[in-house]
Design an enzyme around this catalytic site. Structure first.
Site, mmCIF file in Angstrom:
data_model
loop_
_atom_site.group_PDB
_atom_site.id
_atom_site.type_symbol
_atom_site.label_atom_id
_atom_site.label_comp_id
_atom_site.label_asym_id
_atom_site.label_seq_id
_atom_site.Cartn_x
_atom_site.Cartn_y
_atom_site.Cartn_z
ATOM 1 N N ASP A 257 -12.019 0.183 4.064
ATOM 2 C CA ASP A 257 -11.127 0.328 4.818
ATOM 3 C C ASP A 257 -11.411 1.330 6.087
ATOM 4 O O ASP A 257 -11.523 0.912 7.145
ATOM 5 C CB ASP A 257 -9.907 1.150 3.903
ATOM 6 C CG ASP A 257 -8.520 0.919 4.333
ATOM 7 O OD1 ASP A 257 -8.263 0.382 5.695
ATOM 8 O OD2 ASP A 257 -7.536 1.620 4.023
ATOM 9 N N ASP A 258 -11.469 2.712 5.701
ATOM 10 C CA ASP A 258 -11.599 3.866 6.883
ATOM 11 C C ASP A 258 -12.812 4.615 6.272
ATOM 12 O O ASP A 258 -12.609 5.771 5.909
ATOM 13 C CB ASP A 258 -10.777 4.490 7.237
ATOM 14 C CG ASP A 258 -9.485 3.714 7.686
ATOM 15 O OD1 ASP A 258 -9.663 3.287 9.061
ATOM 16 O OD2 ASP A 258 -8.645 3.426 7.183
ATOM 17 N N GLU B 179 0.755 -1.275 0.017
ATOM 18 C CA GLU B 179 0.005 0.009 0.087
ATOM 19 C C GLU B 179 0.772 1.272 -0.161
ATOM 20 O O GLU B 179 0.760 2.130 -0.710
ATOM 21 C CB GLU B 179 -0.920 -0.116 1.012
ATOM 22 C CG GLU B 179 -1.751 1.205 1.219
ATOM 23 C CD GLU B 179 -2.421 1.352 2.539
ATOM 24 O OE1 GLU B 179 -2.074 0.665 3.683
ATOM 25 O OE2 GLU B 179 -3.356 1.938 2.838
HETATM 26 ZN ZN LIG Z 1 -6.711 -0.856 6.391
#
Ligand SMILES: [Zn+2]
Length: 345
Positions: free
Chosen positions: A280-281, A202
Site C-alpha cells: 500500500d504505502d 477499508e
Molecule cells: Zn491504497
C-alpha cells in the site's frame, strides 16, 4: 528469520507481483528531505515525523502533506526508479504503481503532469532494462476531489498514450465520498480500454465493496476488509472473479481492521477468492512486500498458501495474458523445485 519451512531467502526468491502500491507512499523520509530541499521547501529536523499516522484520517492528512514535496518530473521518476530497484531485489517480477495526478493538481496547479507521467514511464522502462522488473501505472482518482478531477485525469491519460497506463483506481475518503459519484469516470475509463480497481471496504462498510463492483465494474478491490462480514458481498466477489489486494500492515495501522480482530485474508483464502498481498504505502507503514508475506505466515498461512498468493498476484494483474502466463509458470516451477528440495532433505 525463519517461519517453519519458510525463510526470508525463500520468500525473496518466490516470483511474485505487487499490485497495490502508491508511488507517493514509497517516498522515504530521506527522499522527502532531498526532494523538498531541491524544491525550496523547509524540511523538519526529523522528516520521519511527517509520516506518522494513527488512523485513516491522520494517514490521509499525512499523505497529502508529504505529496506537497512532489513538484517536478524528476521527483516522481526518482521515486519510481528507487522503488522498482528495491522490488526487483525482493524477487518481485511485476509492480502496478498507483499514482494520483489529481492530488498534485490540487496542491501544485502549475505542475507538469504530462511530464511527470512521461518521467515515471521512462523510469519504469529503465527499471525493466536494468533490473528486469516489469511495471504498469494505475491512475488513482481521489474521492475527495470529485468526478471532474477524475475526468481531467482521464484527459491526461489520453494525452499520454505511451506511459504504460493500464487502469484507473479510486482512493481517498471512502466514508464520505461513495462510488456513486464516479460512475461516469469509470464508464469512460472502460470505454478507453482501461482496467478498473477501487479501494473499498477499508474505511466504509461492505455496501462500498458492492458499489465498487456493481457501479464501477471494479475488477480488483483494494483492501475489501468489510466484505468479510457480508455473505452476499463475498458471493458477489466470487461470482465476478474480483481480486482483493490485501495490505495487512496498512489495515492494522489505519484501523481498517478493528482492534484485536483477525485479518480476513485467511477467510478470503478459504473461500477460494483471488487474494493478493501488497504494501500500500510502504514508507508510511514501514513495511516491505517480504514483510507482508511474513505477516501472512503469522496469521497461520502455510508455504502452499504463500505460493497461491504469489500465483494470484500474477493472475489478478493488469499485464498482458502472455506475460501473466509466463510468470505463473515460473511461480509453479519454483513451488515444485522447492517441494522437491523439501522432500529430499
Ligand atoms: Zn491504497
Amino acid at each position: 528469520m525463519t517461519f517453519g519451512d519458510v525463510t526470508r531467502a525463500w520468500l525473496r526468491e518466490l516470483p511474485k507481483a505487487e499490485l497495490h502500491v502508491h508511488l507517493e507512499g514509497t517516498m522515504s523520509p530521506a527522499a522527502y528531505a532531498r526532494i523538498a530541499r531541491r524544491n525550496g521547501m523547509p524540511v523538519p529536523k526529523d522528516p520521519g515525523t511527517l509520516f506518522a499516522c494513527r488512523d485513516f484520517p491522520t494517514f490521509l492528512a499525512a499523505f497529502v502533506n508529504v505529496v506537497k514535496a512532489l513538484q517536478t518530473p524528476e521527483d516522481v521518476a526518482e521515486l519510481a526508479g528507487a522503488y522498482l530497484a528495491c522490488a526487483a531485489r525482493d524477487g518481485v517480477r511485476h509492480v502496478e504503481l498507483l499514482f494520483s495526478p489529481a492530488t498534485i493538481r490540487s496542491l501544485t496547479p502549475r505542475a507538469d503532469l504530462p511530464g511527470m507521467l512521461r518521467a515515471i514511464a521512462e523510469a519504469c522502462r529503465a527499471a525493466r532494462r536494468v533490473h528486469g522488473v516489469s511495471s504498469l501505472l494505475i491512475i488513482d482518482f481521489v474521492r475527495n476531489l470529485g468526478e471532474q478531477e477524475a475526468l481531467a485525469d482521464l484527459d491526461l491519460a489520453v494525452a499520454c498514450p505511451d506511459c504504460g497506463i493500464a487502469g484507473v483506481g479510486l482512493g481517498g475518503d471512502e466514508a464520505r465520498f461513495p462510488a456513486t459519484a464516479f460512475v461516469k469516470a469509470f464508464d469512460r475509463a472502460a470505454k478507453l480500454g482501461l482496467h478498473r480497481t477501487a479501494h473499498a471496504g477499508e474505511a466504509a462498510g461492505s455496501e462500498s465493496v458492492r458499489a465498487a463492483i456493481e457501479q464501477l465494474q471494479a475488477e480488483r478491490i483494494g483492501h475489501g476488509v468489510a466484505a468479510a462480514s457480508d455473505e452476499s458481498v463475498l458471493g458477489l466477489i466470487a461470482e465476478r472473479n474480483v481480486a482483493i489486494d490485501c495490505c495487512l500492515t496498512s489495515n492494522l495501522l489505519t484501523g481498517a481492521l478493528p482492534e484485536g480482530a483477525r485479518h480476513p485474508l485467511t477467510l478470503f483464502m478459504r473461500r477460494g477468492l483471488i487474494a493478493t498481498l501488497s504494501t500500500d504505502d510502504p514508507s508510511f507503514f514501514r513495511t516491505t512486500l517480504l514483510d507482508e508475506y511474513e505477516r501472512a505466515l503469522r496469521l497461520g498461512l502455510t508455504r502452499d498458501d504463500l505460493i497461491r498468493l504469489a500465483c494470484n498476484s500474477f493472475e489478478a494483474s493488469f499485464a498482458d495474458a502472455d506475460a501473466k502466463r509466463a510468470w505463473q509458470t515460473e511461480c509453479r516451477a519454483y513451488a515444485e523445485a522447492s517441494q522437491r528440495a523439501c522432500t529430499s532433505e
